[in-house]
Design an enzyme around this catalytic site. Structure first.
Site, PDB file in Angstrom:
ATOM      1  N   PRO A   1      19.016  -8.191 -20.920  1.00  0.00           N
ATOM      2  CA  PRO A   1      19.214  -6.850 -21.477  1.00  0.00           C
ATOM      3  C   PRO A   1      19.615  -5.821 -20.424  1.00  0.00           C
ATOM      4  O   PRO A   1      18.950  -5.658 -19.404  1.00  0.00           O
ATOM      5  CB  PRO A   1      17.857  -6.523 -22.094  1.00  0.00           C
ATOM      6  CG  PRO A   1      17.284  -7.845 -22.462  1.00  0.00           C
ATOM      7  CD  PRO A   1      17.722  -8.755 -21.341  1.00  0.00           C
ATOM      8  N   GLU A   2      20.738  -5.143 -20.675  1.00  0.00           N
ATOM      9  CA  GLU A   2      21.214  -4.052 -19.845  1.00  0.00           C
ATOM     10  C   GLU A   2      21.201  -2.790 -20.712  1.00  0.00           C
ATOM     11  O   GLU A   2      20.612  -2.785 -21.788  1.00  0.00           O
ATOM     12  CB  GLU A   2      22.609  -4.380 -19.297  1.00  0.00           C
ATOM     13  CG  GLU A   2      22.641  -5.665 -18.475  1.00  0.00           C
ATOM     14  CD  GLU A   2      24.013  -6.001 -17.922  1.00  0.00           C
ATOM     15  OE1 GLU A   2      24.848  -5.074 -17.774  1.00  0.00           O
ATOM     16  OE2 GLU A   2      24.267  -7.179 -17.648  1.00  0.00           O
TER      17      GLU A   2
ATOM     18  N   LYS B   1      16.916   0.452 -17.947  1.00  0.00           N
ATOM     19  CA  LYS B   1      16.773  -0.744 -18.776  1.00  0.00           C
ATOM     20  C   LYS B   1      15.385  -0.843 -19.405  1.00  0.00           C
ATOM     21  O   LYS B   1      14.908  -1.943 -19.694  1.00  0.00           O
ATOM     22  CB  LYS B   1      17.038  -1.987 -17.922  1.00  0.00           C
ATOM     23  CG  LYS B   1      18.410  -2.024 -17.273  1.00  0.00           C
ATOM     24  CD  LYS B   1      18.547  -3.254 -16.386  1.00  0.00           C
ATOM     25  CE  LYS B   1      19.839  -3.263 -15.617  1.00  0.00           C
ATOM     26  NZ  LYS B   1      19.972  -4.458 -14.755  1.00  0.00           N
TER      27      LYS B   1
ATOM     28  N   ARG C   1      10.320 -15.967 -21.586  1.00  0.00           N
ATOM     29  CA  ARG C   1       9.983 -16.457 -20.251  1.00  0.00           C
ATOM     30  C   ARG C   1       8.874 -15.652 -19.575  1.00  0.00           C
ATOM     31  O   ARG C   1       8.410 -16.016 -18.500  1.00  0.00           O
ATOM     32  CB  ARG C   1      11.237 -16.456 -19.367  1.00  0.00           C
ATOM     33  CG  ARG C   1      12.274 -17.477 -19.816  1.00  0.00           C
ATOM     34  CD  ARG C   1      13.567 -17.348 -19.014  1.00  0.00           C
ATOM     35  NE  ARG C   1      13.353 -17.531 -17.585  1.00  0.00           N
ATOM     36  CZ  ARG C   1      14.275 -17.281 -16.660  1.00  0.00           C
ATOM     37  NH1 ARG C   1      15.460 -16.818 -17.026  1.00  0.00           N
ATOM     38  NH2 ARG C   1      14.003 -17.469 -15.378  1.00  0.00           N
TER      39      ARG C   1
ATOM     40  N   ARG D   1      24.826 -13.787  -8.126  1.00  0.00           N
ATOM     41  CA  ARG D   1      25.166 -13.568  -9.529  1.00  0.00           C
ATOM     42  C   ARG D   1      26.636 -13.906  -9.753  1.00  0.00           C
ATOM     43  O   ARG D   1      27.483 -13.648  -8.894  1.00  0.00           O
ATOM     44  CB  ARG D   1      24.926 -12.104  -9.931  1.00  0.00           C
ATOM     45  CG  ARG D   1      23.531 -11.579  -9.639  1.00  0.00           C
ATOM     46  CD  ARG D   1      22.461 -12.279 -10.472  1.00  0.00           C
ATOM     47  NE  ARG D   1      22.653 -12.153 -11.886  1.00  0.00           N
ATOM     48  CZ  ARG D   1      22.282 -11.094 -12.624  1.00  0.00           C
ATOM     49  NH1 ARG D   1      21.713 -10.057 -12.036  1.00  0.00           N
ATOM     50  NH2 ARG D   1      22.473 -11.070 -13.930  1.00  0.00           N
TER      51      ARG D   1
END
Length: 279
Positions: free
Chosen positions: A2-3, A61, A114, A266
């Protein structure tokens, strides 16, 4: 994952709880890695029960639920967390339930497959200290060319890596940084101190365009299906990605091939044709 667009969608999804009174807050049993809940659940419950939700905000965020007491419940979903009003993708990973009085949804939930995210209740003063301008940058939706240039023009970091620094600008993550740089025509490895004024302007314009469009489409649900909106539905912006996740495909602007490189551990995606390193 999620951004800003996904978290803003979560915030908007919670709007039905505005004006509602909290009647319980319960930590749910989960056999997976426990999430961080502060203060411990009995103290969190004592401070929340009886209070009314007066505002729903966002800091980068993070979703911020503001209570009538002035306390702020900050939900940080990190990679795999969701804020939900409806059925969850899998009830095994439900972590927190906040029950509400009155008409509308009976509760909202924090779900995290997670266990990387967390929930914390701050007093008004604690919140101001934790998210001061010294600790978190301006929101990406208010960034201008001058702000980008002022905050980054002296840095020797690659522009893509710098955009992920939440102390510089809040809310941008890996996916949307790649999309912004493609739209602005800037190579992701270009050093910040070599970005021109015109490029800062293009970046600022691209940032607003990409992020607002992604919010309108309720974020991006990728191949693992983790991200869902508050009603447990897919986002739609993944269907509009220009470069992210499209290595080997043709650029929709110039037709050249899209490449994948690794920056700061990334994946970065860019077009070799319209994001030239020398530009």
């Amino acid at each position: 994952m999620p951004e800003l667009p996904e978290v803003e969608t979560m915030r908007r999804g919670l709007l039905p709880v505005l004006g509602r009174r909290v009647v319980d807050a319960e930590k749910l049993a989960c056999p997976r890695k426990p999430i961080r809940i502060l203060p411990r659940i009995d103290r969190l419950r004592a401070r929340m029960v009886g209070e009314t939700v007066t505002e729903l905000g966002r800091v980068g965020k993070r979703v911020v639920v503001v209570l009538s007491s002035g306390d702020r419940l900050v939900i940080e979903p990190r990679m795999t967390g969701l804020v939900l009003l409806a059925d969850s993708p899998d009830p095994l990973y439900l972590r927190l339930r906040v029950q509400m009085a009155g008409r509308g949804p009976e509760a909202f939930y924090y779900w995290d497959r997670r266990g990387l995210g967390g929930v914390r209740l701050f007093s008004e003063a604690e919140f101001a200290e934790e998210y001061s301008a010294a600790k978190i940058g301006p929101d990406a939706l208010v960034m201008t060319a001058d702000l980008y240039r002022t905050r980054l023009c002296a840095s020797k970091r690659a522009i893509k890596v710098a955009l992920l620094d939440q102390k510089i600008v809040a809310g941008i993550g890996n996916l949307y940084a790649a999309e912004m740089l493609w739209l602005a025509g800037i190579h992701p490895e270009k050093r910040c101190d070599r970005v021109t004024r015109k490029e800062w302007q293009r970046l600022a314009d691209a940032g607003i365009e990409v992020l607002e469009e992604a919010v309108r489409h309720e974020g991006s649900t990728l191949g693992d299906g983790t991200y869902r909106n508050a009603l447990n539905q897919d986002g739609g912006y993944q269907n509009l990605h220009r470069v992210y996740g499209r290595a080997g495909e043709a650029c929709p602007r110039c037709g050249e091939g899209i490449l994948r490189i690794v920056q700061a551990q990334r994946s970065t995606f860019y077009c070799r044709g319209c994001q030239r390193k020398s530009s």
